[in-house]
Design a protein around this motif. Structure first.
Motif, PDB file in Angstrom:
ATOM      1  N   UNK A 164      50.655  58.064  55.088  1.00 46.69           N
ATOM      2  CA  UNK A 164      50.484  56.945  56.011  1.00 46.69           C
ATOM      3  C   UNK A 164      49.281  56.079  55.653  1.00 46.69           C
ATOM      4  N   UNK A 165      48.309  56.656  54.938  1.00 46.68           N
ATOM      5  CA  UNK A 165      47.098  55.921  54.568  1.00 46.68           C
ATOM      6  C   UNK A 165      47.248  55.131  53.272  1.00 46.68           C
ATOM      7  N   UNK A 166      48.293  55.411  52.519  1.00 46.86           N
ATOM      8  CA  UNK A 166      48.463  54.778  51.207  1.00 46.86           C
ATOM      9  C   UNK A 166      48.743  53.289  51.339  1.00 46.86           C
ATOM     10  N   UNK A 167      49.362  52.882  52.435  1.00 55.43           N
ATOM     11  CA  UNK A 167      49.641  51.462  52.652  1.00 55.43           C
ATOM     12  C   UNK A 167      48.352  50.641  52.596  1.00 55.43           C
ATOM     13  N   UNK A 168      47.345  51.042  53.373  1.00 55.81           N
ATOM     14  CA  UNK A 168      46.073  50.314  53.370  1.00 55.81           C
ATOM     15  C   UNK A 168      45.388  50.401  52.008  1.00 55.81           C
ATOM     16  N   UNK A 169      45.486  51.551  51.366  1.00 52.54           N
ATOM     17  CA  UNK A 169      44.861  51.707  50.052  1.00 52.54           C
ATOM     18  C   UNK A 169      45.495  50.772  49.027  1.00 52.54           C
ATOM     19  N   UNK A 170      46.824  50.674  49.054  1.00 50.15           N
ATOM     20  CA  UNK A 170      47.496  49.776  48.113  1.00 50.15           C
ATOM     21  C   UNK A 170      47.226  48.314  48.445  1.00 50.15           C
ATOM     22  N   UNK A 171      47.018  48.020  49.711  1.00 50.80           N
ATOM     23  CA  UNK A 171      46.649  46.649  50.079  1.00 50.80           C
ATOM     24  C   UNK A 171      45.316  46.274  49.441  1.00 50.80           C
ATOM     25  N   UNK A 172      44.372  47.206  49.445  1.00 51.25           N
ATOM     26  CA  UNK A 172      43.086  46.961  48.795  1.00 51.25           C
ATOM     27  C   UNK A 172      43.255  46.852  47.280  1.00 51.25           C
ATOM     28  N   UNK A 173      44.034  47.763  46.713  1.00 47.77           N
ATOM     29  CA  UNK A 173      44.243  47.757  45.260  1.00 47.77           C
ATOM     30  C   UNK A 173      44.908  46.466  44.811  1.00 47.77           C
ATOM     31  N   UNK A 174      45.847  45.967  45.598  1.00 50.55           N
ATOM     32  CA  UNK A 174      46.617  44.784  45.210  1.00 50.55           C
ATOM     33  C   UNK A 174      45.731  43.561  45.053  1.00 50.55           C
ATOM     34  N   UNK A 175      44.623  43.504  45.775  1.00 50.29           N
ATOM     35  CA  UNK A 175      43.740  42.333  45.671  1.00 50.29           C
ATOM     36  C   UNK A 175      43.122  42.222  44.281  1.00 50.29           C
ATOM     37  N   UNK A 176      43.067  43.319  43.556  1.00 45.18           N
ATOM     38  CA  UNK A 176      42.519  43.309  42.188  1.00 45.18           C
ATOM     39  C   UNK A 176      43.567  42.901  41.154  1.00 45.18           C
ATOM     40  N   UNK A 177      44.831  42.823  41.570  1.00 53.38           N
ATOM     41  CA  UNK A 177      45.934  42.542  40.644  1.00 53.38           C
ATOM     42  C   UNK A 177      45.880  43.448  39.412  1.00 53.38           C
ATOM     43  N   UNK A 178      45.767  44.751  39.586  1.00 51.34           N
ATOM     44  CA  UNK A 178      45.644  45.644  38.431  1.00 51.34           C
ATOM     45  C   UNK A 178      46.947  45.709  37.640  1.00 51.34           C
ATOM     46  N   UNK A 179      46.829  45.969  36.359  1.00 53.27           N
ATOM     47  CA  UNK A 179      48.025  46.167  35.538  1.00 53.27           C
ATOM     48  C   UNK A 179      48.761  47.439  35.943  1.00 53.27           C
ATOM     49  N   UNK A 180      47.997  48.438  36.403  1.00 59.23           N
ATOM     50  CA  UNK A 180      48.576  49.735  36.742  1.00 59.23           C
ATOM     51  C   UNK A 180      47.923  50.301  37.997  1.00 59.23           C
ATOM     52  N   UNK A 181      48.740  50.902  38.853  1.00 58.48           N
ATOM     53  CA  UNK A 181      48.236  51.650  40.006  1.00 58.48           C
ATOM     54  C   UNK A 181      48.768  53.077  39.907  1.00 58.48           C
TER      55      UNK A 181
END
Length: 307
Positions: free
Chosen positions: A119-136
């Motif tokens: 359930x916490x991964x949604x917020x974590x991926x929202x933060x990660x997405x702001x970096x536009x990483x090539x890989x998560x």
């Protein structure tokens, strides 16, 4: 005027001929003629995007495993030895293998949190997405099964919905980011190898993954059934991870590599006999690297351990 009239007559004649041809063909087919039936031309499906074997930036989400909890000191995160984004040479993390040590320090981000559930991964991926990483990288689910009781475990339905929501969140902001999904570890394996140590059993009494590890010496019917239910739930979680990942053209599941690995005590923290040690973190990095850099991951042969 003559030229325009000539073209009009020519066009009309051609149209009439075409119409007669269509009628003739239809009539021939209707009486069983051997004329070929018109074929419909359907657009071919677009090719899926090529998987980038050398991403230039990495973000990690998940739980205490990715934070390297208890890998260096008791009750402490140690992200420097994280399998995903750590910079410690002893681990040779996925980020270091792909980006080099300097690149790992500058272009990798660890948004995992100790204690996190799906359930916490949604917020974590929202933060990660702001970096536009090539890989998560995603490694989550153990805490959904590691609850005080079996009834408190996250349902499979909720687990699926939460993972789908998290992937949707990522795609809304960073549609081209590739995703590596690791399977949930074999929690019953932890019980089977850790129960031989008096030290580990004393640590487990503090409440570590009680649904699986409580009363480790109890081999009765009720305790065995409890552990089997936890094990079955982990398998169901992994089936969800695989299914949801396969529906995303930029996602790779590890094929159950983490779950299948027959880890031994050297791969476990000597603080709690539950989280990966530095050696365990290095192993996770190796398995992830093989999947991420494989031209054809379905043909991969990953380490399975010696147990």
């Amino acid at each position: 005027m003559r030229k325009r009239g000539y073209r009009s007559r020519a066009v009309a004649a051609a149209a009439a001929a075409a119409l007669l041809g269509i009628v003739g063909t239809a009539g021939c087919d209707a009486v069983g003629g051997n004329a070929a039936a018109p074929t419909s031309t359907s657009r071919s499906k677009p090719e899926p995007p090529a998987w980038n074997l050398a991403p230039k930036s990495i973000a990690a989400v998940g739980d205490s495993i990715t934070r390297a909890f208890d890998a260096c000191e008791v009750l402490t995160d140690c992200p420097a030895v994280s399998w995903a984004t750590g910079t410690d040479a002893k681990v040779n993390s996925l980020a270091v293998r792909l980006l080099g040590k300097t690149g790992a320090a500058e272009r990798s981000w660890n948004y995992a949190k100790t204690g996190a559930q799906m359930a916490d991964v949604d917020d974590q991926l929202a933060q990660a997405a702001t970096k536009k990483p090539d890989l998560v990288t995603v490694l989550a689910g153990a805490n959904d099964a590691c609850q005080p009781t079996v009834d408190a475990m996250t349902s499979v339905k909720d687990f699926r919905a939460q993972f789908v929501d998290a992937m949707t969140t990522l795609r809304e902001t960073s549609p081209k980011t590739q995703v590596f999904v690791a399977s949930v570890p074999d929690l019953k394996r932890l019980w089977s190898i850790g129960r031989t140590s008096e030290l580990s059993k004393r640590m487990w009494k503090l409440g570590i993954c009680s649904s699986m590890l409580a009363d480790p010496d109890d081999l009765g019917t009720a305790a065995t059934s409890r552990r089997d239910k936890v094990q079955d739930r982990v398998k169901e979680y992994n089936a969800v991870l695989k299914d949801v990942c396969e529906k995303d053209e930029r996602c790779r599941f590890d094929g159950g590599a983490v779950y299948k690995y027959r880890f031994e005590t050297p791969q476990l923290s000597t603080w709690d006999w539950f989280h990966p040690s530095t050696s365990g973190q290095k192993l996770l990095a190796e398995m992830a690297y093989r999947v991420v850099t494989a031209p054809k991951p379905d043909e991969l042969k990953l380490p399975t351990g010696s147990g």
